[in-house]
Structures are given as structure tokens and as C-alpha cells.
Design a protein around this motif. Sequence first.
Motif, short mmCIF file in Angstrom:
data_model
loop_
_atom_site.label_atom_id
_atom_site.label_comp_id
_atom_site.label_asym_id
_atom_site.label_seq_id
_atom_site.Cartn_x
_atom_site.Cartn_y
_atom_site.Cartn_z
N THR A 152 -47.62 -10.33 55.21
CA THR A 152 -47.22 -10.94 54.06
C THR A 152 -48.20 -12.34 53.76
O THR A 152 -48.30 -13.11 54.85
N PRO A 153 -48.52 -12.72 52.69
CA PRO A 153 -49.30 -13.99 52.64
C PRO A 153 -48.35 -15.07 52.15
O PRO A 153 -48.78 -16.38 52.33
N TYR A 154 -46.99 -14.74 52.42
CA TYR A 154 -46.01 -15.70 52.27
C TYR A 154 -45.20 -16.09 53.15
O TYR A 154 -44.93 -15.22 54.05
N LEU A 155 -44.49 -17.38 53.35
CA LEU A 155 -43.35 -17.70 53.68
C LEU A 155 -42.42 -18.00 52.82
O LEU A 155 -42.61 -18.37 51.79
N TRP A 156 -40.98 -17.62 53.46
CA TRP A 156 -39.86 -17.74 52.46
C TRP A 156 -38.94 -18.91 53.05
O TRP A 156 -38.88 -18.87 54.33
N ALA A 157 -38.60 -19.84 52.28
CA ALA A 157 -37.79 -20.99 52.54
C ALA A 157 -36.64 -21.31 51.81
O ALA A 157 -36.68 -21.44 50.64
N ASP A 158 -35.42 -21.18 52.47
CA ASP A 158 -34.13 -21.45 51.50
C ASP A 158 -34.01 -22.99 51.54
O ASP A 158 -34.60 -23.72 52.14
N VAL A 159 -33.15 -23.25 50.58
CA VAL A 159 -32.67 -24.52 50.21
C VAL A 159 -31.05 -24.70 50.56
O VAL A 159 -30.25 -24.48 49.83
#
Length: 516
Positions: free
Chosen positions: A418-425
Motif C-alpha cells: 500500500t502507498p499509505y500509512l495509517w495513523a490514529d489520533v
Amino acid sequence: MIRNIIFTSAAAALCALAGQLAAAEPEPEVLFATHCAVCHGDDRLGALGPALIPEALKRLKGDKLQAVIAQGRDATQMPGFADQLNAEEIAVLAAYLHEPLPDIPTWDKARIESTLVLNEDYAEPAGPEHGADPLNLTIVVETGDHHISILDGDKMEVMQRLETPLAVHGGPKFSPDGRFVFIMSRDGWVQKVDLWNMAEVGRVRAGVNSRNIAMSADGKWLAVANYLPMTLTILSTDDLSVAEVKEIVGKNGQPSRVSAVYQAPPRESFVLALKDVPEIWEVFYGEDPPFYGFVHDYRDEGVLGYDEPFPVRQITLKDIMDDFFFSQDYEYVMGASRDGMGGHVVDLVIGHTIAALDLPGMPHLGSGITWERDGRTVMATPHLRDSLLSVIDMKSWETVAQVATDGPGFFLRSHENTPYLWADVFFGPNRDVMHVIDKQSLEIVKSLRPAEGKTVAHVEFDRYGKYALVSIWEQDGAVIVYDAATLEEIKRLPMVKPSGKYNVFNKITFSAGTSH
């Protein structure tokens, strides 16, 4: 008249007694039982929360512990009690927690093995007894009612739901072939589950208050990091018997809690983060532990017990580091203290600190990930206090970028496909936001808000990177399945406060997009 005097005197005496009772110092045992025991155990030895005894509270002396009781603690589930307890009650409770227990239980090999419980109904299967891809199963830890759900990673359906020990903490660990999963609770229980037939094999209590577990590269040993007692317990993965219980004592003679234990597969070792002494411990399990060219007394070089099982190498640090991230080759370890700012890089081959890290705002290195950007390997970490992600060059160790977010975060995840990283808040008013960030431009592509006002956290991918799984971290929560390419929601699976999610393939292949 006499009768009135008697009544008046009695009333006055009762009022005086009531005043004395009201003025009496509050009973600390009652305060603890009322406000603390549900999370920290009736015996103060820990449950959902850590043990509350002097050995675990060395850094919270004086007013510091009172402040935590009143205001809660950053980056934890510890709430504040200022609206329930007055200043005097908080002071009394803090003093009580610093009193030693009259008796701390011995938790040696014999005591641990006496807790072993085997599932009498377990029958070893000849092979997988389900039609799902055994390497594309995902374990979802549901902390709300102490269960795990096992998902089919292709169909994204719940196949089985099993009860776990109380308050599972730290990621489950899989055997190298992906067949068995080991799950640990805050109060030291280790549970073994066979994923071929989705049944519990057994469980054993390896400590009183524990932090996490790590699996050896050969799958033979499981290491358990303990706060109480201050030990590392090494179990046989075959039958959950105790291979070793190592007391953790620094070179200066000071005992230490173990913040975490990590596997270092190429080194055939476990690496320990210590809470109370400025050292890293490396515990070797291979038949021929490396000693890096040392030609004289190994003890002079910080290697203890050369002739004993699981020899230990102690590396002296400039500061305490209780949160780690490893390079993909496990030659370097990046570390930070949860109580400090910044961090350091240690070369495990030479056993020395080689660089300082510019990391403000309490970095959470344990949730870091790596990927290739502009021809070099970079690592990103969230921060538990600051609203940003730091991106670090893994060769120069410089912070090459900072990505502003809508609040402090706890977890990062990605996948090679995937080209994305996922970051929560995770913290603050925007805890319902999940950022999707382009790994090359570092721009936020989309900010998902799938459950307004609720905590949205922790992402895991299926083995192919096709789906991204996101938790609604609430008692009436769910796991949301997203198309990882289009970012469209596919389905929601109801769950009871789902926290971590762990895909078998991603974990046993040490995907760069997940923590190890």
C-alpha cells in the motif's frame, strides 16, 4: 427539666462524636478498595492496571503520585479522581501505596509450574480443521470482555471467539509456522491457542504483573517480561514448562522491572528494555551465542553466565530506555524513555550508543514502522504528547520530516503493498480521527471519521495489503474493514472494545509495516 437536659446532653455527645468521625483521617484501605482495586487488584499486585507497591512506584514519589491520582496519567487508561477524592484523601491514599506489602509472593519456577492448567478437551489435530488460509488469519483482542476473535482474512468473517485471561496486554505472538498463538495478560497469565482447531491448549501464570512476551526465532522459547517480580521468565512453547527464571539486577546491584522483551531473530536473542537501570540486556538462546570477538573474561565485557543456559549480555546506556524500535536487520535499536524527551541509537554489535534522536513529545517507538522513501529507509513514530509524527532517516538518524496531526497518536501501521500509512489520533478531542498519509509525499490523503465522538485506533492489514482493519475502541465497538486502495468502508464487525489486531502472515514475516 432533667429529661430535657439528658436529651440535650446526648444530642451534644452524638454531634461531637459525628464531628470526630468526620474529622478522622480517611481509611486508606477503604479508599483503595473503593477506587483502585477494580483495576489494580485487591492485593495491589495488579490486574488491568499495574501493581501499586513501592517497587513499582519508585519514580512517583512525593507530590508526583498524588498528581497522578488527581489528574490521571498521560498515554494510559488511568483516569483522574480529583472530582471524587479531596486533597486529604488523595494524600492518604498516595502514602498507603508507598507502604510495602506485608508479604510479596515468591514467583519461582516451582510456583509458576504449579499454576499450569491444561485444557482436558483439547485434542491435537492432524491439520487445519477449517477452510480458511491459516496464514491469513487475524487475531482481534477484545479487551471489553476478555476474549479474542479469530477472523478469516479473505472473507473478513469471525470464525471463532475464545475467552482469554484478564486484561490482555502486549501483542500476541505466533509460532514461526503460524499454527500457535500465545497471549499474555497483565497479571502474568500466558495462554496457548492452536489455530488449526481454534482451541486453547493450556495456560500458566509466568509472573504477578507482566508487560509483554516475545517468541524465539526457532519457536522453542517464549520470554515473559515482568514488573513483579523483577524477572524474565522463559517458557518452553511445547508444554509451557519453565526453562529459566532470571532475576534482573543491574551492574550497580539495583533490581529492575522489565519494561518489555523483544525478539531479535538474526541474533538468536531476546532484548530487554529495563525500567529502573540504564542498561539493555540481551539474552541468548542459540547454541553458539556470539561474543563479538571478546578474547578474555566475558564477565569483564558484560556477558554473564557464559556456562549457564540463556547467557546474558549487559549493555550500559547513557539513560534509561524503556521503549524500543529495531532496524530491520536488528543491528540497531532506537530507544526512548517514557519519562523523558528524545532518544538514542545503540549499535548492538559493538554495544555502544552511536547517535542521539531528536524526538520531543514522548515518542512511542514501539509502534514505529519503516518503508523506502527517496531511495533510503525511513522510520516513522507517533508521539503520545505532541500532535505530530516524526520521520527519521535510518542511516543518518536525523529527523527528516514531521507530519502535523489532529492530536497525539498511539499506533502507526502500513503494508508493503500500500502507498499509505495509517495513523490514529488516540488522545484528545479528535480521538475519532484516523489519518491516511502518503508514504512518499507525507501529505494527509484523507482523514477518516467513521464513528463520531468515539475512539478510533489501531490498524492491521490482511496478508496481501488488500484490506485495512480499524478498531472502534469502545465497549460497543467494532472492527471496520476498509478497502486499502479506495479507502471505502466494506463492512463492520461488532466487537467488545477491540484493541489490537494481528495478522499471522504479517507477524511471522516481520512486515516492515507493523511493529515487531
